[in-house]
Write a protein that holds these residues in place. Sequence first.
Motif, short mmCIF file in Angstrom:
data_model
loop_
_atom_site.label_atom_id
_atom_site.label_comp_id
_atom_site.label_asym_id
_atom_site.label_seq_id
_atom_site.Cartn_x
_atom_site.Cartn_y
_atom_site.Cartn_z
N SER A 154 0.82 -1.22 0.00
CA SER A 154 0.00 0.00 0.00
C SER A 154 0.85 1.27 0.00
O SER A 154 0.53 2.23 -0.70
CB SER A 154 -0.95 0.00 1.20
OG SER A 154 -0.24 -0.15 2.42
N ALA A 155 1.92 1.29 0.77
CA ALA A 155 2.75 2.49 0.83
C ALA A 155 3.41 2.75 -0.52
O ALA A 155 3.41 3.88 -1.03
CB ALA A 155 3.80 2.35 1.92
N TYR A 156 3.98 1.71 -1.10
CA TYR A 156 4.64 1.85 -2.40
C TYR A 156 3.64 2.28 -3.46
O TYR A 156 3.89 3.21 -4.23
CB TYR A 156 5.31 0.54 -2.78
CG TYR A 156 6.12 0.61 -4.06
CD1 TYR A 156 7.37 1.22 -4.07
CD2 TYR A 156 5.63 0.09 -5.25
CE1 TYR A 156 8.12 1.29 -5.24
CE2 TYR A 156 6.37 0.16 -6.42
CZ TYR A 156 7.61 0.75 -6.41
OH TYR A 156 8.34 0.84 -7.57
N SER A 157 2.48 1.62 -3.51
CA SER A 157 1.47 1.96 -4.51
C SER A 157 0.99 3.39 -4.35
O SER A 157 0.86 4.14 -5.33
CB SER A 157 0.29 0.99 -4.40
OG SER A 157 0.69 -0.35 -4.62
N ALA A 158 0.72 3.79 -3.10
CA ALA A 158 0.27 5.16 -2.85
C ALA A 158 1.35 6.18 -3.23
O ALA A 158 1.06 7.23 -3.81
CB ALA A 158 -0.11 5.32 -1.38
N SER A 159 2.59 5.85 -2.91
CA SER A 159 3.68 6.79 -3.21
C SER A 159 3.85 6.98 -4.71
O SER A 159 4.08 8.11 -5.18
CB SER A 159 4.99 6.32 -2.58
OG SER A 159 5.54 5.20 -3.24
N LYS A 160 3.72 5.91 -5.48
CA LYS A 160 3.92 6.03 -6.92
C LYS A 160 2.72 6.69 -7.60
O LYS A 160 2.87 7.37 -8.62
CB LYS A 160 4.22 4.66 -7.52
CG LYS A 160 5.55 4.08 -7.05
CD LYS A 160 6.72 5.01 -7.35
CE LYS A 160 8.06 4.40 -6.98
NZ LYS A 160 9.20 5.30 -7.30
N ALA A 161 1.52 6.51 -7.03
CA ALA A 161 0.38 7.27 -7.53
C ALA A 161 0.61 8.76 -7.29
O ALA A 161 0.27 9.61 -8.14
CB ALA A 161 -0.90 6.81 -6.84
N ALA A 162 1.19 9.10 -6.16
CA ALA A 162 1.50 10.50 -5.85
C ALA A 162 2.51 11.06 -6.84
O ALA A 162 2.41 12.22 -7.26
CB ALA A 162 2.02 10.62 -4.43
#
Length: 253
Positions: A154-162
Amino acid sequence: MSLYAGRFAGRTAIVTGGASGLGKAVAARIVAEGGRVALWDLDADKLATARTEIRATHVEALDVADAGAVEAAAAATHAALGPVDILICAAGITGATAPVHDYPIDSWQRVIDINVNGLFYCNRAVVPLLLANGYGRIVNVASVAGKEGNPNASAYSASKAAVIGFTKSLGKELAGKCGPGGIVANAITPATFESPILEQLPQSQVDYMRGKIPMGRLGEVDESAAMICFMASDECSFTTASTFDTSGGRTTF
């Protein structure tokens, strides 16, 4: 020898995460194509090795999550190399592999600090150098995880969406600032590729991501490096605030 020898003649690039993996591959190609490169990375030992191996002109050992250190590195790089033409933000980490309800808070914070805040700090510090130069190419490394989301990441996915959203905003801010094709900012969204970053993941997660790729294999670092070098070149002059996909067919938007 590169097929594009001389493509980066007279250009100076900053590459974060430049001591290994995708960042190092991109930096090596820019040097081979006639450019000068400043490598920014946290690992001083790997930096020293990479500098020798790819003949980088300048190195800065820093944590991109430290805004003050980033500002200092930008100033030092400019003092050492003069005008900066290209910024490639490849520094990043994967974080823990865990469901949201068990996700370690410290891992979440570190992923956001490096992948989002650190990338912002680097762009914020270097954009004024590009504006002063009247030219610029920015490539921010995102991921297909930022488009689709990977379970237990979740952290990685959210960060890359950002990263994708940030780059769309930045590209539109800079469009036309320095005339036609002056400064463009784009993101690249690779699927999983062979890289030292895979050492941060359990094999089950790597297998899951490979299984999502229609081509049935992981990418090669040179495939994404080639795309980034196009994005960082004069040839990429009428595309900004966009994403370039290197995902083996996993994402097509």
